[in-house]
Design a protein around this motif. Structure first.
Motif, PDB file in Angstrom:
ATOM      1  N   ASP A 150       0.861  -1.185   0.000  1.00 25.52           N
ATOM      2  CA  ASP A 150       0.000   0.000   0.000  1.00 25.52           C
ATOM      3  C   ASP A 150       0.897   1.236   0.000  1.00 25.52           C
ATOM      4  N   TYR A 151       1.135   1.798  -1.195  1.00 28.68           N
ATOM      5  CA  TYR A 151       2.092   2.901  -1.344  1.00 28.68           C
ATOM      6  C   TYR A 151       1.580   4.182  -0.670  1.00 28.68           C
ATOM      7  N   LYS A 152       0.294   4.454  -0.791  1.00 28.94           N
ATOM      8  CA  LYS A 152      -0.249   5.666  -0.175  1.00 28.94           C
ATOM      9  C   LYS A 152      -0.132   5.603   1.343  1.00 28.94           C
ATOM     10  N   LYS A 153      -0.422   4.453   1.904  1.00 24.30           N
ATOM     11  CA  LYS A 153      -0.307   4.297   3.359  1.00 24.30           C
ATOM     12  C   LYS A 153       1.119   4.577   3.819  1.00 24.30           C
ATOM     13  N   GLU A 154       2.103   4.136   3.021  1.00 26.00           N
ATOM     14  CA  GLU A 154       3.502   4.362   3.378  1.00 26.00           C
ATOM     15  C   GLU A 154       3.809   5.858   3.492  1.00 26.00           C
ATOM     16  N   PHE A 155       3.313   6.654   2.549  1.00 27.91           N
ATOM     17  CA  PHE A 155       3.569   8.094   2.599  1.00 27.91           C
ATOM     18  C   PHE A 155       2.757   8.777   3.693  1.00 27.91           C
ATOM     19  N   ASP A 156       1.557   8.264   3.966  1.00 28.33           N
ATOM     20  CA  ASP A 156       0.782   8.805   5.085  1.00 28.33           C
ATOM     21  C   ASP A 156       1.504   8.575   6.410  1.00 28.33           C
ATOM     22  N   GLU A 157       2.098   7.412   6.553  1.00 29.01           N
ATOM     23  CA  GLU A 157       2.845   7.119   7.780  1.00 29.01           C
ATOM     24  C   GLU A 157       4.040   8.058   7.933  1.00 29.01           C
ATOM     25  N   ILE A 158       4.702   8.359   6.818  1.00 27.49           N
ATOM     26  CA  ILE A 158       5.892   9.220   6.866  1.00 27.49           C
ATOM     27  C   ILE A 158       5.518  10.662   7.159  1.00 27.49           C
ATOM     28  N   PHE A 159       4.568  11.218   6.395  1.00 26.81           N
ATOM     29  CA  PHE A 159       4.296  12.657   6.476  1.00 26.81           C
ATOM     30  C   PHE A 159       3.180  13.027   7.456  1.00 26.81           C
ATOM     31  N   LYS A 160       2.185  12.170   7.626  1.00 23.68           N
ATOM     32  CA  LYS A 160       1.072  12.501   8.532  1.00 23.68           C
ATOM     33  C   LYS A 160       1.298  11.939   9.933  1.00 23.68           C
ATOM     34  N   ASP A 161       1.652  10.653   9.991  1.00 22.42           N
ATOM     35  CA  ASP A 161       1.855  10.013  11.303  1.00 22.42           C
ATOM     36  C   ASP A 161       3.257  10.237  11.841  1.00 22.42           C
ATOM     37  N   LYS A 162       4.177  10.609  10.956  1.00 18.31           N
ATOM     38  CA  LYS A 162       5.581  10.851  11.322  1.00 18.31           C
ATOM     39  C   LYS A 162       6.180   9.649  12.055  1.00 18.31           C
ATOM     40  N   ARG A 163       6.030   8.489  11.420  1.00 23.54           N
ATOM     41  CA  ARG A 163       6.628   7.273  11.964  1.00 23.54           C
ATOM     42  C   ARG A 163       7.170   6.414  10.835  1.00 23.54           C
ATOM     43  N   LEU A 164       8.050   5.513  11.179  1.00 23.56           N
ATOM     44  CA  LEU A 164       8.633   4.621  10.187  1.00 23.56           C
ATOM     45  C   LEU A 164       7.546   3.746   9.566  1.00 23.56           C
ATOM     46  N   PRO A 165       7.561   3.555   8.248  1.00 21.35           N
ATOM     47  CA  PRO A 165       6.523   2.745   7.607  1.00 21.35           C
ATOM     48  C   PRO A 165       6.513   1.308   8.111  1.00 21.35           C
ATOM     49  N   GLY A 166       5.300   0.796   8.319  1.00 18.67           N
ATOM     50  CA  GLY A 166       5.178  -0.586   8.771  1.00 18.67           C
ATOM     51  C   GLY A 166       5.584  -1.576   7.699  1.00 18.67           C
ATOM     52  N   ASP A 167       5.294  -1.236   6.445  1.00 20.46           N
ATOM     53  CA  ASP A 167       5.686  -2.061   5.295  1.00 20.46           C
ATOM     54  C   ASP A 167       6.471  -1.166   4.344  1.00 20.46           C
ATOM     55  N   PRO A 168       7.764  -1.018   4.567  1.00 20.30           N
ATOM     56  CA  PRO A 168       8.527  -0.043   3.791  1.00 20.30           C
ATOM     57  C   PRO A 168       8.872  -0.521   2.387  1.00 20.30           C
ATOM     58  N   THR A 169       8.932   0.427   1.471  1.00 16.51           N
ATOM     59  CA  THR A 169       9.562   0.175   0.169  1.00 16.51           C
ATOM     60  C   THR A 169      11.069   0.222   0.379  1.00 16.51           C
ATOM     61  N   ILE A 170      11.764  -0.794  -0.090  1.00 16.74           N
ATOM     62  CA  ILE A 170      13.214  -0.885   0.114  1.00 16.74           C
ATOM     63  C   ILE A 170      13.925  -0.653  -1.214  1.00 16.74           C
ATOM     64  N   TYR A 171      14.827   0.303  -1.221  1.00  8.69           N
ATOM     65  CA  TYR A 171      15.666   0.565  -2.392  1.00  8.69           C
ATOM     66  C   TYR A 171      17.074   0.051  -2.096  1.00  8.69           C
ATOM     67  N   ILE A 172      17.676  -0.624  -3.078  1.00  8.25           N
ATOM     68  CA  ILE A 172      19.059  -1.088  -2.954  1.00  8.25           C
ATOM     69  C   ILE A 172      19.863  -0.569  -4.136  1.00  8.25           C
ATOM     70  N   SER A 173      20.987   0.064  -3.827  1.00  3.19           N
ATOM     71  CA  SER A 173      21.980   0.384  -4.853  1.00  3.19           C
ATOM     72  C   SER A 173      23.117  -0.617  -4.707  1.00  3.19           C
ATOM     73  N   HIS A 174      23.395  -1.317  -5.784  1.00  2.00           N
ATOM     74  CA  HIS A 174      24.414  -2.367  -5.781  1.00  2.00           C
ATOM     75  C   HIS A 174      25.367  -2.062  -6.940  1.00  2.00           C
ATOM     76  N   SER A 175      26.242  -1.082  -6.734  1.00  2.00           N
ATOM     77  CA  SER A 175      27.098  -0.633  -7.838  1.00  2.00           C
ATOM     78  C   SER A 175      28.073  -1.710  -8.289  1.00  2.00           C
ATOM     79  N   ALA A 176      28.344  -2.695  -7.432  1.00  2.00           N
ATOM     80  CA  ALA A 176      29.213  -3.808  -7.831  1.00  2.00           C
ATOM     81  C   ALA A 176      28.615  -4.600  -8.988  1.00  2.00           C
ATOM     82  N   ALA A 177      27.294  -4.494  -9.189  1.00  2.00           N
ATOM     83  CA  ALA A 177      26.655  -5.181 -10.311  1.00  2.00           C
ATOM     84  C   ALA A 177      27.152  -4.630 -11.640  1.00  2.00           C
TER      85      ALA A 177
END
Length: 488
Positions: free
Chosen positions: A332-359
């Motif tokens: 739930d992408y909208k819920k994630e942003f609501d948690e960040i900006f409205k609730d001001k807490r870490l997302p319960g189900d976060p989107t995870i980005y990985i940079s793997h420059s060794a690839a």
């Protein structure tokens, strides 16, 4: 010869420094950290090499032109490699969509998810290209030193054409129907530290940079851009004082005259350029009576942008399945942003980005160098929260078949707390001010001080905004403003 002092050696400060030094000014950069580039920082641990950020590079000509226009050859300092399939997007159901600047490949990918998106993709590319060209022509390469600048007929016409009143999510729904595909394109809001459900559709122009122009990597690590800038700057006579903190900007009769440093020095400057967080630098370095337009109360009222929870993980076994840029999305992408900006807490189900420059560049590190980032609110975190959230991230990766926990040789965590202290960032925000309201998006703090003559600002918290190309452009803009003023 006029002396220019630049507080902060990030990309904005470095680009301004090179442009001015090459035109006969004597420029000195003062930075409390020991490295150039600001958040573009290299971290080395136990044979592993990481770029703290930024990880995604677009608009390579912006960086090349800084050195080339100053009489140098940028290829002697850094080189770029285009990533053909630049981002691997993994959704909660396990399906995968690869992004590419090749429209035929993208249409083939979209057909797996979104028949409407596949049929309208070329129309989307045309529209984001239009948005970009308008912004480039009218907004990017200019300094706004008065609110009257925004009232010119040409600028007003351009402003009305860049979809300022439409939200990014609404704009993308014109072209895409699948909810997972929408996440991929809505993620561009995070490039300016904001929510796609709140920021203007104008920022959808980022899609042009990635999907038309392409995503790049600086060989040897993206931090080679910053180190190349510093090397060239010093070669043409510039002075760097790293490991030195500016304590105060000295103002006399509403004009800047220099700075005092942690070394007990007073450095005189005909002009001073601040390359740092607008809010914290203004508040901490300038006496309140000298900045009537920005009293503490006003500075404290700004909404901070997104911050980040980052894990640098050095994994001894090379992770072949992890792409150079890879994401694991929340359900739930909208819920994630609501948690960040409205609730001001870490997302319960976060989107995870990985940079793997060794690839792309395996010789820069041993094993796999995983830069793992989760969007976070700009808040202070307690130690037990940090430990628990790290394990939550590893748990989610394991749910997607990424088992690295037992193979990690080195690990370092950056939180909003770390970012706040390391980079003097407003409440730990990565991009300073969020781009949600019209004022925050289009009337960002000016590059020219309203209260103090010959004091300027560059960087992601001022015009034209966040992201490494825009930050670099801000430095060029201020340098050109000074050159035009002095008719050099």
């Amino acid at each position: 010869m006029k002396n220019i002092l630049i507080i902060g050696g990030g990309l904005g400060g470095l680009s301004a420094a090179i442009s001015l030094q090459s035109k006969g000014y004597q420029v000195t950069i003062i930075d409390e950290n020991q490295h150039p580039g600001g958040k573009m920082m290299s971290v080395k641990m136990g044979g592993y090499s990481f770029d703290f950020g930024p990880n995604t590079i677009t608009m390579p000509k912006v960086f090349q032109s800084v050195i080339n226009d100053a009489g140098g050859d940028s290829s002697s300092y850094f080189q770029f490699e285009k990533l053909e399939k630049h981002t691997k997007n993994v959704f909660s159901n396990g399906k995968v969509l690869f992004q590419s600047a090749n429209p035929e490949e993208m249409i083939a990918e979209l057909r797996k998810f979104d028949s409407l998106g596949a049929s309208r993709y070329r129309e989307y590319l045309k529209e984001v290209n239009r948005l970009y060209l308008l912004a480039e022509k009218s907004f990017f390469y200019r300094v706004f030193d008065s609110w009257k600048d925004y009232l010119s007929p040409q600028l007003s016409r351009s402003f009305m054409k860049v979809r300022p009143f439409e939200k990014m999510n609404h704009f993308h729904r014109r072209y895409f129907r699948d909810e997972d595909v929408l996440k991929v394109f809505n993620r561009y809001a995070t490039y300016v530290g904001s929510s796609p459900f709140s920021c203007p559709a104008t920022f959808s122009l980022i899609g042009h940079l990635e999907m038309n122009d392409g995503v790049y990597y600086a060989k040897g690590g993206n931090t080679s851009i910053a180190t190349g800038f510093r090397q060239f700057f010093e070669e043409i006579g510039g002075v760097c004082k790293f490991g030195t903190r500016v304590e105060e900007i000295i103002v006399k009769k509403k004009r800047v005259i220099g700075v005092s440093t942690s070394d007990g020095e007073f450095l005189m400057g005909d002009d001073v350029i601040i390359n740092g967080d607008f809010i914290t630098a203004t508040r901490n370095l300038i006496r309140e009576e000298d900045r009537l337009s920005f009293p503490n109360k006003k500075l404290d009222s700004y909404q901070p942008s997104i911050s980040a929870f980052v894990i640098l993980a050095g994994v001894k076994e090379y992770q072949e399945s992890i792409h150079h840029h890879q994401l694991f999305y929340s359900e739930d992408y909208k819920k994630e942003f609501d948690e960040i900006f409205k609730d001001k807490r870490l997302p319960g189900d976060p989107t995870i980005y990985i940079s793997h420059s060794a690839a792309t560049d395996p010789n820069i590190t041993k094993g796999s160098n995983l830069f793992i980032l989760v969007n976070a609110p700009a808040i202070d975190l307690k130690r037990d929260e940090i430990v628990q959230y790290k394990e939550k991230i590893y748990d989610k990766l394991e749910n997607h078949g990424i088992f690295i926990r037992d193979s990690i040789e080195v690990e370092k965590i950056f939180t909003p707390n770390t970012i706040k202290s390391k980079f003097s960032a407003y409440k730990g925000a990565l991009y300073g001010i969020a781009s949600h309201s019209m004022t925050e998006s289009f009337l960002r703090p000016s590059n020219v001080s309203k209260d103090i003559d010959r004091l300027f600002y560059v960087g992601g918290t001022t015009h034209p905004g966040g992201g490494s190309p825009m930050v670099t452009i801000s430095g060029r803009n201020v340098a050109n403003y000074i050159l035009n003023r002095d008719k050099v």
